[in-house]
Design an enzyme around this catalytic site. Sequence first.
Site, PDB file in Angstrom:
ATOM      1  N   PRO A 283       0.811  -1.221   0.000  1.00 33.35           N
ATOM      2  CA  PRO A 283       0.000   0.000   0.000  1.00 33.35           C
ATOM      3  C   PRO A 283       0.841   1.267   0.000  1.00 33.35           C
ATOM      4  CG  PRO A 283       0.223  -0.778   2.236  1.00 33.35           C
ATOM      5  CD  PRO A 283       1.011  -1.733   1.377  1.00 33.35           C
ATOM      6  N   TRP A 284       0.151   2.393  -0.131  1.00 30.79           N
ATOM      7  CA  TRP A 284       0.846   3.684  -0.167  1.00 30.79           C
ATOM      8  C   TRP A 284       1.126   4.261   1.205  1.00 30.79           C
ATOM      9  CZ3 TRP A 284      -2.360   6.845   2.429  1.00 30.79           C
ATOM     10  CH2 TRP A 284      -3.748   6.699   2.281  1.00 30.79           C
TER      11      TRP A 284
ATOM     12  N   LYS B 246       4.771  -5.441  -6.312  1.00 35.68           N
ATOM     13  CA  LYS B 246       4.268  -4.212  -6.930  1.00 35.68           C
ATOM     14  C   LYS B 246       3.992  -3.203  -5.822  1.00 35.68           C
ATOM     15  CE  LYS B 246       0.269  -2.472  -7.650  1.00 35.68           C
ATOM     16  NZ  LYS B 246       0.556  -1.010  -7.552  1.00 35.68           N
ATOM     17  N   PRO B 247       4.839  -2.189  -5.665  1.00 38.59           N
ATOM     18  CA  PRO B 247       4.526  -1.134  -4.703  1.00 38.59           C
ATOM     19  C   PRO B 247       3.428  -0.238  -5.254  1.00 38.59           C
ATOM     20  CG  PRO B 247       6.516  -0.561  -5.893  1.00 38.59           C
ATOM     21  CD  PRO B 247       6.107  -1.938  -6.372  1.00 38.59           C
ATOM     22  N   SER B 248       2.800   0.534  -4.377  1.00 35.46           N
ATOM     23  CA  SER B 248       1.828   1.515  -4.847  1.00 35.46           C
ATOM     24  C   SER B 248       2.481   2.447  -5.849  1.00 35.46           C
ATOM     25  CB  SER B 248       1.282   2.327  -3.672  1.00 35.46           C
ATOM     26  OG  SER B 248       0.571   3.460  -4.142  1.00 35.46           O
ATOM     27  N   GLU B 249       1.757   2.765  -6.920  1.00 31.09           N
ATOM     28  CA  GLU B 249       2.288   3.702  -7.912  1.00 31.09           C
ATOM     29  C   GLU B 249       2.470   5.093  -7.322  1.00 31.09           C
ATOM     30  OE1 GLU B 249      -2.219   3.531  -8.549  1.00 31.09           O
ATOM     31  OE2 GLU B 249      -0.592   2.177  -8.010  1.00 31.09           O
TER      32      GLU B 249
ATOM     33  N   GLU C  26      -4.335  -8.354   4.044  1.00 27.54           N
ATOM     34  CA  GLU C  26      -4.438  -7.466   5.209  1.00 27.54           C
ATOM     35  C   GLU C  26      -5.096  -6.201   4.696  1.00 27.54           C
ATOM     36  OE1 GLU C  26      -4.358  -4.683   7.292  1.00 27.54           O
ATOM     37  OE2 GLU C  26      -2.176  -4.510   7.480  1.00 27.54           O
TER      38      GLU C  26
ATOM     39  N   CYS D  13      -4.240   1.373   9.336  1.00 22.61           N
ATOM     40  CA  CYS D  13      -5.360   0.420   9.404  1.00 22.61           C
ATOM     41  C   CYS D  13      -5.809   0.141  10.839  1.00 22.61           C
ATOM     42  CB  CYS D  13      -4.974  -0.887   8.729  1.00 22.61           C
ATOM     43  SG  CYS D  13      -4.667  -0.737   6.965  1.00 22.61           S
TER      44      CYS D  13
ATOM     45  N   GLU E 252     -14.194   3.419   6.892  1.00 24.21           N
ATOM     46  CA  GLU E 252     -12.803   3.759   7.159  1.00 24.21           C
ATOM     47  C   GLU E 252     -12.453   5.079   6.485  1.00 24.21           C
ATOM     48  OE1 GLU E 252      -8.606   1.353   7.321  1.00 24.21           O
ATOM     49  OE2 GLU E 252      -9.838   1.067   5.541  1.00 24.21           O
TER      50      GLU E 252
END
Length: 501
Positions: free
Chosen positions: A172-173, A197-200, A271, A305, A403
């Site tokens: 996630p970012w 793959k990381p967040s863009e 998660e 989170c 959220e």
Amino acid sequence: MSISTSAPTQVRRSQAGPIVTEAELPPGEHFINGSFRPGRGATPTAVIDPCTGLEIASVASGTVEEVDSAVAAALAAQAEWGRMVPKERSEILHRIADRLAENADLLVRLESANTGKPSMVSEDDVAGTVDTFRFMAGALRATTSMAAGTYAHDHLSLILREPLGVVGVVTPWNYPLLMGAWKIAPILAAGNSLVIKPSEQTPLTTLKFAELVADILPAGVFNVVTGRGSVVGQRLSEHPGIAMIALTGSVGSGQAVARGAAESLKRVHLELGGKAPVVVFDDADLAAAASSLRAAGYWNSGQECGAACRVLVHESVAGEFTALLVKEVSTLVVGEPGAGKEVEIGPLNSKGHYERVLGYLERAKAAGITAAIGGTALDGPGYFVAPTVLVDVPDGAECSREEIFGPVVTVETFADEAEAVARANAVPFGLAASVWTEDARRSHDVASRIDAGTVWVNSHLVLANEVPWGGFKGSGYGRDLSVYALDDYSRTKHVMHNQGR
């Protein structure tokens, strides 16, 4: 509930130059089979500084073909990596931890430049990243399983733990480096290779990690493909050569990954989101609870989170507790990461998320819900929102069920224990919660009845690598941290020998 709102918070701005130089940025390319490769996609993805809204870098937009190349490299490298004895993989993980520790200052500054995090948050992330690799380096040498034995006459059973193969990872970012480590370390420790793959939006520390460890890990064991989830993430989830897809992200992203994985029946580790209830009973230490929520509700600007974002407080002490909480929140320092060590709250991560959070605040106001403090955007460039406490929140309100993922804490009241537990559980999420009481029996009982993967008693958002992290219900399944993560990223094999004579 009538509590005076303080004057609008001012954003501390940095008077110095950029906290990261252009030379310190990682290559904005994919990392495949041990080296960086230019992207073949059409338009690179801009990486934006959330403090200013200006571009600080660009990275490649991955294609299906580039994912396939990375998976092929991971498949070719995994067998030899998986055959290493635990001691050999452990030593490599320790070398990674050492390399990260040696470059801690750079990683802190790079994480803050990309995400807008205050230095104190990025420093905690980097320290946690180093400790994650150190813990997994030790844990992989001491895995336990069912004892070998004769469970059927004349037959000896052996239980083996094996690597899964290649694991696809989507991070996630909000915690790009730390959440990456929570996946990378146990995946490697268990003998798997991976494609991440990381967040863009926040890929820079993942790419810098690849650059830093390129000479430590065998080529192909660790691969990075940058780009959008709809292309790179989807291909990872669908790829027949991948044994498992592991994601930390939104509920929607988790659903998309699970659907993609269904065709090949690969394992899924999710998660996802949270809406952590904070149940404050009438016998609680109210000052301690308010002080704890000052950090636990607003850490990383509430983009967490497990954040303590939904207070359920007994009606007899609601006024006193809320006054204490607002006083604590009024002292939070908002600013850019280069504006000093005192800064505690940075901007939200992106313009889109900033507008999303403000939308929640506007709808809450329209519904008659009061902001005892904050409730607005802050002046100037960047995506800053004032730390907010919403009061007079009715049961079932949108802001208390969904959220928000920003610096917003809601306060509701309850009349008795049964109502508190029922309402704590009456949300789609089940990641984390806390219970505040001086009654030991009540704390054990209520914690057992709250539907969350982690329940703190008289604290909130305290984590350690030795204990598991993960949720129930809409918060997903699978466990990060601890030896349970090693179990998630390996498979059990039973070998039975006929020893009858």
